[in-house]
Motif scaffolding. Structure first.
Motif, PDB file in Angstrom:
ATOM      1  N   LYS A   1       1.034  -0.948  -0.025  1.00  0.00           N
ATOM      2  CA  LYS A   1       0.560  -0.040   0.234  1.00  0.00           C
ATOM      3  C   LYS A   1       0.666   1.468  -0.284  1.00  0.00           C
ATOM      4  N   SER A   2       0.034   2.195  -0.800  1.00  0.00           N
ATOM      5  CA  SER A   2       0.717   3.726  -0.329  1.00  0.00           C
ATOM      6  C   SER A   2       1.322   4.212   0.703  1.00  0.00           C
ATOM      7  N   SER A   3       1.937   4.559   1.429  1.00  0.00           N
ATOM      8  CA  SER A   3       1.968   5.465   1.784  1.00  0.00           C
ATOM      9  C   SER A   3       1.479   6.852   2.235  1.00  0.00           C
ATOM     10  N   THR A   4       0.494   6.724   0.832  1.00  0.00           N
ATOM     11  CA  THR A   4      -0.090   8.664   0.923  1.00  0.00           C
ATOM     12  C   THR A   4      -0.906   8.704   1.464  1.00  0.00           C
ATOM     13  N   LYS A   5      -1.472  10.448   2.333  1.00  0.00           N
ATOM     14  CA  LYS A   5      -2.394  10.147   3.428  1.00  0.00           C
ATOM     15  C   LYS A   5      -3.531  10.709   1.975  1.00  0.00           C
ATOM     16  N   ALA A   6      -5.204  10.106   2.032  1.00  0.00           N
ATOM     17  CA  ALA A   6      -5.975  10.661   1.553  1.00  0.00           C
ATOM     18  C   ALA A   6      -6.303  12.378   2.343  1.00  0.00           C
ATOM     19  N   ILE A   7      -6.441  13.226   0.190  1.00  0.00           N
ATOM     20  CA  ILE A   7      -6.563  14.285   0.535  1.00  0.00           C
ATOM     21  C   ILE A   7      -8.348  14.612   0.298  1.00  0.00           C
TER      22      ILE A   7
END
Length: 58
Positions: free
Chosen positions: A6-12
């Motif tokens: 999974k990507s570690s980016t935060k949902a915006i």
């Protein structure tokens, strides 16, 4: 390379301005039409639903 991590980016959250830009680009690319069920239409609906339920401020 493992493609299942999974990507570690935060949902915006989707904003009205972002949804408007998406819809505008889609309309320009398709001769002024935005199809029901398209990503642009779903983005606008998501913002409207979030506002109606009080999840985001107006």
């Amino acid at each position: 390379m493992n493609m299942t991590t999974k990507s570690s980016t935060k949902a915006i959250p989707m904003t009205q301005q972002a949804a408007g830009r998406i819809q505008s680009h889609t309309a320009k690319a398709s001769g002024g039409n935005v199809a029901t069920g398209s990503f642009a239409a779903r983005a606008q609906r998501a913002v409207a639903t979030s506002r109606a339920t009080g999840k985001v401020s107006k």
